[in-house]
Scaffold this motif. Structure first.
Motif, PDB file in Angstrom:
ATOM      1  N   ASN C 205       0.814  -1.213   0.000  1.00  0.00           N
ATOM      2  CA  ASN C 205       0.000   0.000   0.000  1.00  0.00           C
ATOM      3  C   ASN C 205       0.845   1.259   0.000  1.00  0.00           C
ATOM      4  OD1 ASN C 205      -2.462  -1.129  -0.234  1.00  0.00           O
ATOM      5  ND2 ASN C 205      -3.008  -1.009   1.932  1.00  0.00           N
ATOM      6  N   ASP C 206       2.093   1.130   0.381  1.00  0.00           N
ATOM      7  CA  ASP C 206       2.966   2.301   0.395  1.00  0.00           C
ATOM      8  C   ASP C 206       3.814   2.395  -0.867  1.00  0.00           C
ATOM      9  OD1 ASP C 206       2.070   3.100   2.901  1.00  0.00           O
ATOM     10  OD2 ASP C 206       3.351   1.589   3.849  1.00  0.00           O
ATOM     11  N   ARG C 330      -6.966   0.407   0.792  1.00  0.00           N
ATOM     12  CA  ARG C 330      -6.655   0.782   2.175  1.00  0.00           C
ATOM     13  C   ARG C 330      -7.662   0.217   3.155  1.00  0.00           C
ATOM     14  NH1 ARG C 330      -2.398   3.267   3.075  1.00  0.00           N
ATOM     15  NH2 ARG C 330      -1.389   4.445   1.429  1.00  0.00           N
ATOM     16  N   ARG C 331      -8.932   0.238   2.755  1.00  0.00           N
ATOM     17  CA  ARG C 331      -9.968  -0.123   3.724  1.00  0.00           C
ATOM     18  C   ARG C 331     -10.451  -1.551   3.581  1.00  0.00           C
ATOM     19  NH1 ARG C 331      -8.699   3.777   6.944  1.00  0.00           N
ATOM     20  NH2 ARG C 331      -8.733   5.791   5.897  1.00  0.00           N
ATOM     21  N   VAL C 455      -2.428   2.953  -5.011  1.00  0.00           N
ATOM     22  CA  VAL C 455      -1.844   3.420  -3.771  1.00  0.00           C
ATOM     23  C   VAL C 455      -1.657   4.916  -3.893  1.00  0.00           C
ATOM     24  CG1 VAL C 455       0.101   3.268  -2.226  1.00  0.00           C
ATOM     25  CG2 VAL C 455      -0.619   1.267  -3.544  1.00  0.00           C
TER      26      VAL C 455
END
Lengths: 458, 458, 458
Positions: C205-206, C330-331, C455
Motif C-alpha cells: 500500500n505504500d 486501504r480499507r 496506492v
C-alpha cells in the motif's frame, strides 16, 4: 508552462465535452440505422450472411489497423515526442471519425430526414480521418502546447471542407479515383501545406534541438510503415466495385508498393552521405507507390504499368525530400514537417496524370457509361484536381488563420517536439540525454533531419 | 569502411535498378491478368462476390503480416543490428516476392504464352519468400557490409531452385505437404545451411562482442514471435482444399502451436542455468509446433495427435539448440546463426515422418485417388524429402561459392552485427554501452548466445 | 533466490508436463471433430465454401490478436517486468485456451460421448481465456517468483468455475449478454478481486520501488491498448447472431469506444496534476466503452445511446481509478494492481443495468421469444448478475486460499515486479537505473502509480 498547463486542465476538457455534447445531440436527432443494421427491416426472406457487414467489415478492420496502429507508430519517430505522436494520433483519429460520420452522413447517406448508419459509413469516415492525419503531418510537434485544442479545431473545419470536395469530385464531376489519390492524398497535402504556410516559424528553418530520432523511436516508426504497407491494398480497394475491380486494385497496389520499396532503397543509398541508408527514407519513401497507383488502381493498366508507377512515384517522392522540401521551407514559407508534399502531393499529381493517360486508351471501349469522350473525361479529371487543390489550400489557410487567434496562441519554439508539456512522463524520460547534448543535429547525417524537417544545413 | 560505403553507394543502386529493369521488362512481356482479374472476361453472368479474391485475400493479408511484421520483429533481436534485422527483411522480402511471381509463374501459371496473375499467385510467392527469409536466418548479420547485395543475389538463385523443387514435389511426386513442412521448411533449412557451410568463419565460434540482445530488442523480437504464432494457422491452411480440409488445418496448427508453447516453457526452465527462462527459447522454440504439424495438417490425424506432434517437435527443436547446433558449428563448419536447423529442419523431418505414418493408416480407405498403395506413397514422400534436401543443399553451397567471389567479398569479422555500416544511426546509438564493455558474453547466461549463435563456451 | 530458482527448474517443468499429459489423455479420449471438420461427414452435396470456418475464422483471428498481442503489450507496462508481462501472458493464455476447450467442451459441445471440435470452440475458449487474463490483472507482478505455477493453478480452477457460471447464465437464465459484459468482465473482475483479497500485502500500500514504467514500456503498453481498441468490435460481435445483429454489435462497439476515448482524454487532463495527461489513463480508461456497450451491443439501442454508454462507462472507470481503488486497497484489503474493478467491474455493472432498461422497452414488441414479461426478464438479468458475482468472488477467494498453501509460498515483497527472477536478462537490464534510484515514486505524478497500483501517497 504553468499557463499552458492551465490551458489543458480547463480548456481541453471544456472543449471535448462541448464537442461530445454536440455530437451526441446530432446523433440523437439525425442518426439512425441503415437497411443492413435495422432489425425492423429484416424479413423471413433476409439471408443473414448476405448482410453488407460481411463485405465491408474485413476492409474496415484493415483500415483501422492503418489509422490507429500504422499511423500511430509512424508518427512516433521523435525521440522526445513519442507519446505525442502515438497518443495524439489516437485522439485526433477518434474525433475525426465521429465528426466525419456526421458530415459525410449529410452529404452521402441522408434520406428521409436521417443519416443511415452501417459499417460502410465507418469506412468512408476513416478515409476522411486519413485526410486529417496526413495533413497533420505538416505541423507535427510544432503547434504545442495547445496542440490538442488546435487539432480538434482543425478537424472541425477540415472535415466539412473535405466533404464539399468529395461531393464535387464524386457526385458532380464523376471522376475515376478509386484509391483516393486526388481526393484523399492531394487534398490532405494542400490543406496541410495551407495551414503550415500560415503558421510559419522562421527560426525552425535552422533546426531544433529536440528534432531527433532515437534508435527505439526509429524502430517503432518503421514498424508503423510496415503496417501501412501491409494493409495499403485494403485501403486502395475498399471503395472499388466488388469483383474483378477490387481484385485488380489489390494486385496493383501490392505491385506498386513493391516497386517503390526497391527503388527507395536504391535511391537512399545513392543520395545519402557515404552510401548509407536513411531510416527516414525507409519510413516514408517506400510507401510512395501506394499513392501513385491510386487513381487508376482498378483499371486494366497491366501489372508492368503498376510497377512503373511505383518506381516513378518513389523517385519523385525521394527527389522531393532531397531538393524540393528545403526549397519550399526557405523560399515559400512552407515548413512541411513530415514531408507530406513528397509522399502525398507529388505522388498524387503523378497518379492523376497517369489516370488521365490511361483513360485516353480505355474510354473509347470500356467506360463510355458517362457519355463523355476521352478528352472530356480528361478535362473533368483536371477540373477535379484543380478544384481539390484550390479548396484544400484555401481551407487550410483559413484554418491556419483561425489557429492564430490569441485564444489559441502557439508556443514559443523551445516548447516544440516535447512530450513533457502534455504528459506525466516516466522517470527515465529526463534521464535520457537531451538531443542537443548529444548534438544530434551535428553528428547525424543531415538527411534524417531533412526528410522529417526539410531543413538543410549545408 | 570507406570502400564498403562506396560499395553501397554505387553498387546497391546499380544492382537494384538492373533488377528492376529486368523485372519490369519480364512483367511487360509475360505477365497478364488471370480469369478473376481480367475485366474482359467478366460477363453479365459473373457474380462479383464469387471472385476468387474473396477466398484468397484474407489469407494473403495474414501471411503478409507474418512476412513483414512477424519476421521483421523477430529478426531484430540483436542490440546493435535492429535496423538491419527489420529493414533488410523488408527489402529482401519485397524483392523475393517480385521474383517469385515470375519464377513460379513460369512453373505454375503459364499458358497461352503468358503468366496469369491474381492474388493466388501472391500467396504462392509469399511461400517462396518465406523460404528465402528462413534460409537467411543461417547467416543473419554475418555477410555485411555487402549483405544487401549478397541477399539480392542469393534470392536470385534460391527462388528458381525452389521453383524446381516445388515442381518436382507437387507436380511430379504428388505428395501430401499442405503446410509446406517439406517444401518450405526443410528446403529453406538445408539451403541456408549450404550457404553458411561455405561461408564458414572459424573465429565466430568463440562468440562476437556485438552478438548481444538488449531488453528492448528482446521485447520486439518476442512480439514478432507472437505475430507469427497468431497467423500461423493462416499460413498452414492457405493452400489446402477449401472446406473441412482448411478447417482442420487451422485447428491442428493452433493445437500444435499451443502444445509446443507449453513444452518450450517447461524445457527452457529445465535446461537453462538456475531454472530461468531464456527469451531466445520463447522467441523460437515456441513456434516449433507450427512446422511439425505441417505435412499432415489437413488430414484426419485427431486433435490429440496434433498435440503430440507439437510436443515432439518442440522437444527436438529445444534439444537441437542445446546440443546439436554447437556440435554442427564446431565439428561440421555449419554456423547456423538463428538455429534454423532446429526450428525448421528437425521439425520438418519429424513432420514428414508423421505424415508417412498417417498415410499408412489412411490410404487403404480415403485417399486412394493416386492409385498408389500406402507403401508406394510412403516411398514417394521419402523421395520428395530426399530430393528436396539434395537440391537445397547443393543449391545453397553453389550460392555460397558464388558469394565468395572477390566482387562480393565478405567483411572482416569485426564488422558483423552492426547497423552503423549500413545506416545513418541516431545519436543515441553510440551512447549505448557497447556489448563488449557490458561483457554480455560473460555475464549473460550462455544459452541466449548459444541459441542464436550456436557457440558454447564451456 | 536459490530456492526460488530451484522451484522453477524442477517444479515448473514437472507441473507443465503433468498438465500436458492430462490434456493429451483427455483430448485422446474425449475430443473429436465436429460436423464441419470431419471429412467423413462431407458428401457430394457439401459445398466447401459453406463450411463454418469461413464465418468463424476471421473473428477468431481478430480475437487472437487481442489476446496474444493486445494483452501482451498492454501488460508489459512495468519498466522491469516487461518480459514477465508479455511472456507470462503468452504462457497463461496458451494454457487457458487448451483447458477451456475441454471444460467448455463438456458443458456445451458434448454429445455421443465426445467433445466435438471446430473453430467455434476456439472462439469460446478465447473468451474464457480473456476472463483469466483480466482477473490476472489484479495480481500482476505480485505473486512471483512462483507466479508461473500460481498462474497455471489459478487457471485450473478459474476455468471450471467460469464454465459453471456460463452454463447458469446462458443455458438456464437465458439472459441477453452478447458482448459478455456480465459473463466475461464482471466474472473476471470479481474472481480477480477475490484472489487479491486473500493475497493481501499491506506493505505494498505504500508503493514499491520497482512499480515504475519507462518511456519505452509506456509506448509498448499503449500500442497494446490500440490493438485491443481496433479489434474490440470483433470481440463483442463474435458470438452474436449473424446478420444485422452482428452488424449492430460492430457499430455500437466502435461508437462506444470512440466516446469513451474522447472522454478519457478530457477527464485525464482534468483530474491529473497540472492538467497533464497520464499514460495509464490512455492505456486503460479509453477502453471502458467497449465493456459498457457489451450487454446490449446487439439490440436496437440507437447510436446515440451507444455514445452515451461509452461516455458513462468511461467516467465511472476514471473516477474508480481516482477514488475507489485507493479506498478498496486501504480499507477493504483489495489491492487491484491493474484496476480491473474500474475497467471491467464498474463498466460491467453499468452495462447490465443499461441492458435491463433497454429490455423494458423492447420486450413488449420484439423479443418475446422466451415468454417472459419485461419485468421478469429484468429479474432474470439481475439474477444472472448476482449469481455471477457470487460464484466469481467465492471461487476467487477459494483460489486465493489455495495459493497460500506452503508449497506455493509467495515471495517476499522485494521480489515483486522483477524480470530477473524468471529470465536470463540481457546485459543492459542491470545498466538501467533502478526505479528507486530514479525515485520514480517521488518525481513522477502519483497518478501513474495510483492507477496501476491503487496506492495514493498524499
Amino acid at each position: 508552462m504553468t499557463k499552458n498547463s492551465a490551458n489543458l486542465r480547463v480548456r481541453l476538457p471544456a472543449l471535448i465535452f462541448a464537442l461530445e455534447v454536440m455530437i451526441i445531440v446530432l446523433y440523437a436527432v439525425f442518426v439512425t440505422y441503415d437497411d443492413h443494421t435495422n432489425a425492423l427491416l429484416q424479413t423471413n426472406m433476409t439471408k443473414p450472411m448476405e448482410n453488407a457487414v460481411y463485405q465491408d467489415y474485413p476492409f474496415f478492420a484493415d483500415i483501422q489497423m492503418m489509422i490507429f496502429i500504422g499511423f500511430g507508430c509512424l508518427l512516433s519517430f521523435f525521440q522526445r515526442y513519442g507519446f505525442g505522436g502515438m497518443v495524439f494520433n489516437f485522439l485526433t483519429a477518434t474525433f475525426a471519425i465521429q465528426w466525419a460520420i456526421l458530415i459525410q452522413g449529410f452529404f452521402h447517406f441522408y434520406y428521409d430526414g436521417k443519416i443511415h448508419l452501417g459499417v460502410i459509413n465507418l469506412i468512408n469516415a476513416e478515409f476522411a480521418c486519413a485526410v486529417v492525419l496526413i495533413s497533420f503531418g505538416a505541423v507535427l510537434g510544432k503547434t504545442s502546447p495547445v496542440q490538442l485544442l488546435v487539432s480538434l479545431f482543425e478537424i472541425l473545419f477540415e472535415v466539412p471542407v473535405f466533404g464539399v470536395a468529395e461531393w464535387i469530385v464524386v457526385k458532380y464531376l464523376k471522376i475515376n479515383d478509386a484509391g483516393g489519390s486526388i481526393l484523399i492524398h492531394v487534398f490532405a497535402c494542400y490543406f496541410g501545406l495551407g495551414v503550415t504556410f500560415i503558421l510559419y516559424r522562421p527560426s525552425l528553418n535552422d533546426g531544433h534541438s529536440k528534432e531527433c530520432t532515437s534508435y527505439q523511436s526509429d524502430m517503432l516508426s518503421v514498424l508503423g510503415t510496415l503496417f501501412l504497407w501491409v494493409f495499403w491494398p485494403s485501403f486502395n480497394c475498399a471503395l472499388t466495385l466488388r469483383g474483378d475491380d477490387q481484385h485488380r486494385a489489390i494486385l496493383h497496389t501490392f505491385i506498386g508498393l513493391s516497386a517503390s520499396t526497391l527503388t527507395a532503397f536504391a535511391l537512399s543509398a545513392m543520395l545519402n552521405k557515404n552510401g548509407k541508408l536513411s531510416m527516414a527514407d525507409v519510413q516514408n519513401v517506400t510507401l510512395a507507390g501506394g499513392v501513385t497507383v491510386g487513381a487508376s488502381v482498378d483499371m486494366m493498366i497491366t501489372p508492368a504499368a503498376a510497377y512503373a508507377l511505383g518506381m516513378l512515384g518513389c523517385t519523385a517522392c525521394m527527389l522531393g525530400y532531397k531538393y524540393l522540401s528545403p526549397f519550399l521551407a526557405r523560399r515559400l514559407r512552407v515548413q512541411d514537417q513530415c514531408g507530406i508534399h513528397n509522399l502525398h502531393g507529388l505522388t498524387g499529381l503523378i497518379s492523376t496524370v497517369a489516370a488521365i493517360c490511361e483513360l485516353q486508351e480505355l474510354i473509347p471501349g470500356l467506360k463510355a457509361g458517362l457519355g463523355r469522350t476521352a478528352k472530356e473525361q480528361a478535362l473533368y479529371q483536371l477540373a477535379a484536381l484543380g478544384s481539390t487543390i484550390a479548396l484544400a489550400a484555401v481551407g487550410g489557410m483559413l484554418t491556419g488563420l483561425l489557429l492564430k487567434l490569441p485564444y489559441l496562441a502557439s508556443p514559443s519554439d523551445e516548447f516544440c517536439f516535447d512530450d513533457e508539456l502534455f504528459f506525466n512522463v516516466p522517470a527515465d524520460y529526463n534521464q535520457a540525454p537531451v538531443a542537443q547534448d548529444l548534438g544530434c543535429t551535428e553528428t547525424q547525417d543531415k538527411h534524417v533531419n531533412i526528410s522529417h524537417v526539410m531543413v538543410q544545413h549545408e
